[in-house]
Scaffold this motif. Structure first.
Motif, PDB file in Angstrom:
ATOM      1  N   ILE A  14      20.218 -17.390  52.123  1.00  0.00           N
ATOM      2  CA  ILE A  14      19.501 -18.617  51.850  1.00  0.00           C
ATOM      3  C   ILE A  14      18.100 -17.936  51.387  1.00  0.00           C
ATOM      4  O   ILE A  14      17.560 -17.093  51.958  1.00  0.00           O
ATOM      5  CB  ILE A  14      19.456 -19.816  52.645  1.00  0.00           C
ATOM      6  N   LEU A  15      17.377 -18.861  50.347  1.00  0.00           N
ATOM      7  CA  LEU A  15      15.954 -18.366  50.253  1.00  0.00           C
ATOM      8  C   LEU A  15      15.205 -19.889  50.525  1.00  0.00           C
ATOM      9  O   LEU A  15      15.573 -20.795  50.006  1.00  0.00           O
ATOM     10  CB  LEU A  15      15.659 -17.997  48.722  1.00  0.00           C
ATOM     11  N   LEU A  16      14.573 -19.789  51.499  1.00  0.00           N
ATOM     12  CA  LEU A  16      13.447 -20.868  52.021  1.00  0.00           C
ATOM     13  C   LEU A  16      12.162 -20.907  51.143  1.00  0.00           C
ATOM     14  O   LEU A  16      11.435 -19.902  51.027  1.00  0.00           O
ATOM     15  CB  LEU A  16      13.096 -20.972  53.279  1.00  0.00           C
ATOM     16  N   LYS A  17      11.783 -21.629  50.244  1.00  0.00           N
ATOM     17  CA  LYS A  17      10.672 -21.947  49.460  1.00  0.00           C
ATOM     18  C   LYS A  17       9.995 -23.012  50.189  1.00  0.00           C
ATOM     19  O   LYS A  17      10.107 -24.282  50.219  1.00  0.00           O
ATOM     20  CB  LYS A  17      10.816 -22.251  48.119  1.00  0.00           C
ATOM     21  N   ILE A  18       8.510 -22.697  50.752  1.00  0.00           N
ATOM     22  CA  ILE A  18       7.675 -23.632  51.374  1.00  0.00           C
ATOM     23  C   ILE A  18       6.361 -23.371  50.725  1.00  0.00           C
ATOM     24  O   ILE A  18       5.866 -22.540  50.239  1.00  0.00           O
ATOM     25  CB  ILE A  18       7.583 -23.465  52.842  1.00  0.00           C
ATOM     26  N   ILE A  57       6.668 -18.123  50.187  1.00  0.00           N
ATOM     27  CA  ILE A  57       5.469 -19.125  50.458  1.00  0.00           C
ATOM     28  C   ILE A  57       4.377 -19.193  49.371  1.00  0.00           C
ATOM     29  O   ILE A  57       3.967 -18.233  49.054  1.00  0.00           O
ATOM     30  CB  ILE A  57       4.951 -18.679  51.892  1.00  0.00           C
ATOM     31  N   GLY A  58       3.918 -20.245  49.116  1.00  0.00           N
ATOM     32  CA  GLY A  58       2.791 -20.499  48.056  1.00  0.00           C
ATOM     33  C   GLY A  58       1.506 -19.987  48.733  1.00  0.00           C
ATOM     34  O   GLY A  58       1.364 -19.544  49.733  1.00  0.00           O
ATOM     35  N   GLY A  59       0.486 -20.156  48.086  1.00  0.00           N
ATOM     36  CA  GLY A  59      -0.724 -19.779  48.392  1.00  0.00           C
ATOM     37  C   GLY A  59      -1.958 -20.685  48.380  1.00  0.00           C
ATOM     38  O   GLY A  59      -3.162 -20.647  48.739  1.00  0.00           O
ATOM     39  N   GLY A  60      -1.552 -22.256  48.118  1.00  0.00           N
ATOM     40  CA  GLY A  60      -2.463 -23.179  47.880  1.00  0.00           C
ATOM     41  C   GLY A  60      -3.197 -23.639  49.148  1.00  0.00           C
ATOM     42  O   GLY A  60      -4.461 -24.199  48.940  1.00  0.00           O
ATOM     43  N   ASN A  61      -2.805 -23.082  50.199  1.00  0.00           N
ATOM     44  CA  ASN A  61      -3.830 -23.495  51.431  1.00  0.00           C
ATOM     45  C   ASN A  61      -4.976 -22.499  51.445  1.00  0.00           C
ATOM     46  O   ASN A  61      -5.848 -22.742  52.350  1.00  0.00           O
ATOM     47  CB  ASN A  61      -2.870 -23.241  52.625  1.00  0.00           C
ATOM     48  N   ILE A  62      -4.821 -21.378  50.836  1.00  0.00           N
ATOM     49  CA  ILE A  62      -6.073 -20.552  50.891  1.00  0.00           C
ATOM     50  C   ILE A  62      -6.559 -20.388  49.511  1.00  0.00           C
ATOM     51  O   ILE A  62      -8.063 -20.642  49.420  1.00  0.00           O
ATOM     52  CB  ILE A  62      -5.471 -19.013  51.084  1.00  0.00           C
ATOM     53  N   THR A 147       5.049 -19.960  42.298  1.00  0.00           N
ATOM     54  CA  THR A 147       5.914 -19.434  43.317  1.00  0.00           C
ATOM     55  C   THR A 147       7.321 -20.001  43.291  1.00  0.00           C
ATOM     56  O   THR A 147       8.107 -19.619  43.781  1.00  0.00           O
ATOM     57  CB  THR A 147       5.127 -19.493  44.742  1.00  0.00           C
ATOM     58  N   ASP A 148       7.330 -21.134  42.679  1.00  0.00           N
ATOM     59  CA  ASP A 148       8.704 -21.917  42.289  1.00  0.00           C
ATOM     60  C   ASP A 148       9.571 -20.851  41.565  1.00  0.00           C
ATOM     61  O   ASP A 148      10.758 -20.832  41.810  1.00  0.00           O
ATOM     62  CB  ASP A 148       8.531 -23.101  41.669  1.00  0.00           C
ATOM     63  N   THR A 149       8.875 -20.456  40.345  1.00  0.00           N
ATOM     64  CA  THR A 149       9.773 -19.675  39.661  1.00  0.00           C
ATOM     65  C   THR A 149      10.007 -18.420  40.291  1.00  0.00           C
ATOM     66  O   THR A 149      11.079 -17.719  40.149  1.00  0.00           O
ATOM     67  CB  THR A 149       8.891 -19.167  38.416  1.00  0.00           C
ATOM     68  N   LYS A 165      14.588 -25.636  49.100  1.00  0.00           N
ATOM     69  CA  LYS A 165      13.091 -26.150  48.762  1.00  0.00           C
ATOM     70  C   LYS A 165      12.432 -27.265  49.550  1.00  0.00           C
ATOM     71  O   LYS A 165      12.913 -28.393  49.676  1.00  0.00           O
ATOM     72  CB  LYS A 165      12.585 -26.608  47.361  1.00  0.00           C
ATOM     73  N   ALA A 166      11.487 -26.768  50.607  1.00  0.00           N
ATOM     74  CA  ALA A 166      11.107 -27.679  51.643  1.00  0.00           C
ATOM     75  C   ALA A 166      10.057 -28.610  50.803  1.00  0.00           C
ATOM     76  O   ALA A 166       8.973 -28.174  50.264  1.00  0.00           O
ATOM     77  CB  ALA A 166      10.560 -26.927  52.903  1.00  0.00           C
TER      78      ALA A 166
END
Length: 242
Positions: A14-18, A57-62, A147-149, A165-166
């Motif tokens: 599986i691929l987990l996207k958070i 993992i996205g990078g929006g927290n940084i 990062t979704d793509t 997708k979490a």
């Protein structure tokens, strides 16, 4: 190339996207150590059940470039900074997984050879088959893609069973459940239904890629007790789009 189901590996993968924001917890910025630890524990538990796990993992927290772009900031440079932010999050998660006794490799499409391995689908599959989890950072390596793509693209390349997708809610609803208490949750949806109903599952490019390659997307809440384990094992959880 259409990655049909018969070409996928027999082992469940599986691929987990958070999102990056998820790692910031209640702080709204940076990385909350407790969130990082709990996420790593959940991934380790899934691995112990024999499920091979890829993480994007996205990078929006940084870093989020939207506000800077509105002020005239160059989009390409902003996206490059965002890709670097995903690598920072990947480094943090890799070290936490290792600290908890797991094996983990960080790969990046956006080359930073001194701290990550250059992304390769073939090598990535070998790493997963060796029993290690895999973090794929750096987006697609190109600007203008989310990062979704990147998550859907890597899931197809790495021959995953599903994209998980979490989100903050436990599935896809007829309306925003935080704003509309009468909103109803869908258990399953087809790709065509998502388009017809204009439901927000992923950005259009990511969704079109998933549809064209028959890559199921399961939307679930990472904060719901036991939800990630059930989703990772292919059990009924959240909303399945296929």
């Amino acid at each position: 190339m259409n990655m049909s189901s018969e070409l996928k590996c027999k082992t469940r993968r599986i691929l987990l996207k958070i999102s990056g924001e998820a790692l910031s917890g209640d702080n709204g910025f940076g990385i909350d150590p407790s969130v990082l630890s709990n996420t790593a524990k959940a991934i380790r538990a899934v691995q112990n059940e024999g499920v091979q796990t890829v993480l994007v993992i996205g990078g929006g927290n940084i870093f989020r470039g939207a506000a800077l772009q509105k002020a005239g900031f160059d989009r390409v440079t902003g996206d490059q900074m965002g890709m670097l932010a995903t690598i920072m999050n990947g480094l943090a998660m890799r070290e936490e997984l290792k600290a908890q006794g797991g094996k983990c490799v960080l790969m990046s499409a956006y080359g930073v050879p001194s701290i990550s391995t250059q992304y390769s689908a073939t090598l990535g599959r070998e790493i997963l088959d060796s029993g290690s989890s895999l973090i794929v950072a750096g987006g697609t390596g190109n600007p203008f893609f989310t990062t979704d793509t990147a998550a859907v693209l890597r899931a197809v390349e790495l021959q995953c069973s599903e994209v998980l997708k979490a989100t903050k809610v436990d599935g896809v609803y007829t309306a925003d459940p935080f704003k509309d208490k009468s909103a109803q949750k869908y258990d399953t949806l087809s790709f065509d239904e998502v388009i017809e109903k204009q439901l927000e599952v992923m950005d259009l490019t990511a969704f079109a890629l998933a549809r064209d390659h028959h890559m199921p997307i399961r939307v679930f809440s990472m904060g719901k007790d036991g939800a990630f384990m059930r989703a990772a094992k292919g059990e009924s959880e959240g909303t399945l789009v296929s």
